[in-house]
Design a protein around this motif. Structure first.
Motif, PDB file in Angstrom:
ATOM      1  N   GLN A  59       4.770 -12.831  29.236  1.00  0.00           N
ATOM      2  CA  GLN A  59       5.490 -11.674  29.738  1.00  0.00           C
ATOM      3  C   GLN A  59       6.986 -11.915  29.615  1.00  0.00           C
ATOM      4  N   ALA A  60       7.645 -11.056  28.865  1.00  0.00           N
ATOM      5  CA  ALA A  60       9.090 -11.080  28.743  1.00  0.00           C
ATOM      6  C   ALA A  60       9.692 -10.161  29.795  1.00  0.00           C
ATOM      7  N   PRO A  61      10.959 -10.388  30.185  1.00  0.00           N
ATOM      8  CA  PRO A  61      11.592  -9.531  31.188  1.00  0.00           C
ATOM      9  C   PRO A  61      11.542  -8.061  30.799  1.00  0.00           C
ATOM     10  N   GLY A  62      11.108  -7.215  31.732  1.00  0.00           N
ATOM     11  CA  GLY A  62      11.035  -5.790  31.492  1.00  0.00           C
ATOM     12  C   GLY A  62       9.865  -5.346  30.641  1.00  0.00           C
ATOM     13  N   LYS A  63       9.002  -6.273  30.249  1.00  0.00           N
ATOM     14  CA  LYS A  63       7.855  -5.954  29.403  1.00  0.00           C
ATOM     15  C   LYS A  63       6.554  -6.187  30.163  1.00  0.00           C
ATOM     16  N   GLU A  64       5.489  -5.570  29.685  1.00  0.00           N
ATOM     17  CA  GLU A  64       4.178  -5.801  30.265  1.00  0.00           C
ATOM     18  C   GLU A  64       3.626  -7.138  29.791  1.00  0.00           C
ATOM     19  N   ARG A  65       2.789  -7.737  30.629  1.00  0.00           N
ATOM     20  CA  ARG A  65       2.124  -8.964  30.240  1.00  0.00           C
ATOM     21  C   ARG A  65       1.158  -8.683  29.086  1.00  0.00           C
ATOM     22  N   GLU A  66       1.185  -9.535  28.061  1.00  0.00           N
ATOM     23  CA  GLU A  66       0.356  -9.317  26.889  1.00  0.00           C
ATOM     24  C   GLU A  66      -0.493 -10.547  26.582  1.00  0.00           C
ATOM     25  N   LEU A  67      -1.679 -10.296  26.050  1.00  0.00           N
ATOM     26  CA  LEU A  67      -2.582 -11.365  25.655  1.00  0.00           C
ATOM     27  C   LEU A  67      -2.075 -12.040  24.394  1.00  0.00           C
ATOM     28  N   VAL A  68      -2.018 -13.366  24.415  1.00  0.00           N
ATOM     29  CA  VAL A  68      -1.582 -14.155  23.274  1.00  0.00           C
ATOM     30  C   VAL A  68      -2.771 -14.748  22.529  1.00  0.00           C
ATOM     31  N   ALA A  69      -3.683 -15.397  23.260  1.00  0.00           N
ATOM     32  CA  ALA A  69      -4.812 -16.075  22.634  1.00  0.00           C
ATOM     33  C   ALA A  69      -5.919 -16.286  23.651  1.00  0.00           C
ATOM     34  N   THR A  70      -7.151 -16.349  23.160  1.00  0.00           N
ATOM     35  CA  THR A  70      -8.328 -16.556  23.990  1.00  0.00           C
ATOM     36  C   THR A  70      -9.257 -17.545  23.304  1.00  0.00           C
ATOM     37  N   ILE A  71      -9.921 -18.382  24.096  1.00  0.00           N
ATOM     38  CA  ILE A  71     -10.897 -19.322  23.563  1.00  0.00           C
ATOM     39  C   ILE A  71     -12.146 -19.287  24.438  1.00  0.00           C
ATOM     40  N   SER A  72     -13.314 -19.316  23.817  1.00  0.00           N
ATOM     41  CA  SER A  72     -14.575 -19.274  24.536  1.00  0.00           C
ATOM     42  C   SER A  72     -14.837 -20.598  25.241  1.00  0.00           C
ATOM     43  N   SER A  73     -15.844 -20.600  26.110  1.00  0.00           N
ATOM     44  CA  SER A  73     -16.093 -21.753  26.968  1.00  0.00           C
ATOM     45  C   SER A  73     -16.389 -23.034  26.195  1.00  0.00           C
ATOM     46  N   ASN A  74     -17.067 -22.907  25.050  1.00  0.00           N
ATOM     47  CA  ASN A  74     -17.428 -24.076  24.247  1.00  0.00           C
ATOM     48  C   ASN A  74     -16.546 -24.239  23.011  1.00  0.00           C
ATOM     49  N   SER A  75     -15.434 -23.540  22.960  1.00  0.00           N
ATOM     50  CA  SER A  75     -14.495 -23.549  21.838  1.00  0.00           C
ATOM     51  C   SER A  75     -15.088 -22.946  20.572  1.00  0.00           C
ATOM     52  N   GLY A  76     -16.196 -22.211  20.704  1.00  0.00           N
ATOM     53  CA  GLY A  76     -16.862 -21.665  19.539  1.00  0.00           C
ATOM     54  C   GLY A  76     -16.160 -20.492  18.893  1.00  0.00           C
ATOM     55  N   SER A  77     -15.309 -19.810  19.634  1.00  0.00           N
ATOM     56  CA  SER A  77     -14.583 -18.682  19.071  1.00  0.00           C
ATOM     57  C   SER A  77     -13.197 -18.595  19.685  1.00  0.00           C
ATOM     58  N   THR A  78     -12.257 -18.093  18.890  1.00  0.00           N
ATOM     59  CA  THR A  78     -10.890 -17.876  19.343  1.00  0.00           C
ATOM     60  C   THR A  78     -10.405 -16.523  18.859  1.00  0.00           C
ATOM     61  N   ASN A  79      -9.455 -15.971  19.578  1.00  0.00           N
ATOM     62  CA  ASN A  79      -8.820 -14.722  19.191  1.00  0.00           C
ATOM     63  C   ASN A  79      -7.327 -14.835  19.452  1.00  0.00           C
ATOM     64  N   TYR A  80      -6.530 -14.194  18.583  1.00  0.00           N
ATOM     65  CA  TYR A  80      -5.085 -14.265  18.677  1.00  0.00           C
ATOM     66  C   TYR A  80      -4.465 -12.894  18.507  1.00  0.00           C
ATOM     67  N   ALA A  81      -3.356 -12.683  19.195  1.00  0.00           N
ATOM     68  CA  ALA A  81      -2.551 -11.507  18.930  1.00  0.00           C
ATOM     69  C   ALA A  81      -2.005 -11.581  17.507  1.00  0.00           C
ATOM     70  N   ASP A  82      -1.881 -10.430  16.855  1.00  0.00           N
ATOM     71  CA  ASP A  82      -1.371 -10.408  15.489  1.00  0.00           C
ATOM     72  C   ASP A  82       0.000 -11.076  15.378  1.00  0.00           C
ATOM     73  N   SER A  83       0.808 -10.962  16.414  1.00  0.00           N
ATOM     74  CA  SER A  83       2.163 -11.478  16.384  1.00  0.00           C
ATOM     75  C   SER A  83       2.233 -13.003  16.331  1.00  0.00           C
ATOM     76  N   VAL A  84       1.135 -13.695  16.690  1.00  0.00           N
ATOM     77  CA  VAL A  84       1.155 -15.156  16.723  1.00  0.00           C
ATOM     78  C   VAL A  84       0.163 -15.790  15.759  1.00  0.00           C
ATOM     79  N   LYS A  85      -0.639 -15.003  15.062  1.00  0.00           N
ATOM     80  CA  LYS A  85      -1.621 -15.553  14.132  1.00  0.00           C
ATOM     81  C   LYS A  85      -0.949 -16.412  13.074  1.00  0.00           C
ATOM     82  N   GLY A  86      -1.522 -17.576  12.830  1.00  0.00           N
ATOM     83  CA  GLY A  86      -0.974 -18.508  11.866  1.00  0.00           C
ATOM     84  C   GLY A  86       0.092 -19.418  12.417  1.00  0.00           C
ATOM     85  N   ARG A  87       0.577 -19.136  13.624  1.00  0.00           N
ATOM     86  CA  ARG A  87       1.624 -19.956  14.234  1.00  0.00           C
ATOM     87  C   ARG A  87       1.163 -20.663  15.499  1.00  0.00           C
TER      88      ARG A  87
END
Length: 116
Positions: free
Chosen positions: A39-67
């Motif tokens: 969350q940046a000042p004045g902005k809404e909180r946004e999802l960056v990345a998620t990982i499943s319980s066993n690390s079997g799957s991950t998801n990333y915001a487009d803005s951070v993919k590859g980084r």
């Protein structure tokens, strides 16, 4: 008591790297999905990345993919966010979240500032 404690934030130059850590306690960490939000000042909180319980799957915001890379170590009750090629627009407070169905826990946040 349930605790999620973030660490590793700080000031870095554009193009630099940081690793954020989230130490969990007081609940069964290994069965919870873990996420990083920011969350940046004045902005809404946004999802960056998620990982499943066993690390079997991950998801990333487009803005951070590859980084950014999310990971977890269930034996250590910890989650991580490796951030590379940082940009000024990555500047925000980064929060760790654990969730299992309707049970949600949040950390207190750690500041990341990317500036020349």
């Amino acid at each position: 008591q349930v605790q999620l404690v973030e660490s590793g934030g700080g000031l870095v130059h554009p193009g630099g790297s940081l690793r954020l850590s989230c130490a969990a306690s007081g609940f069964t960490f290994s069965i919870y999905r873990m996420s990083w939000y920011r969350q940046a000042p004045g902005k809404e909180r946004e999802l960056v990345a998620t990982i499943s319980s066993n690390s079997g799957s991950t998801n990333y915001a487009d803005s951070v993919k590859g980084r950014f890379t999310i990971s977890r170590d269930n034996a250590e009750n910890s989650a991580y966010l490796h951030m590379k090629s940082l940009k000024p627009e990555d500047t925000a407070v980064y929060y760790c979240r654990a969730d299992l169905y309707n049970r949600i826990y949040w950390g207190q946040g750690t500041q990341v500032t990317v500036s020349s």
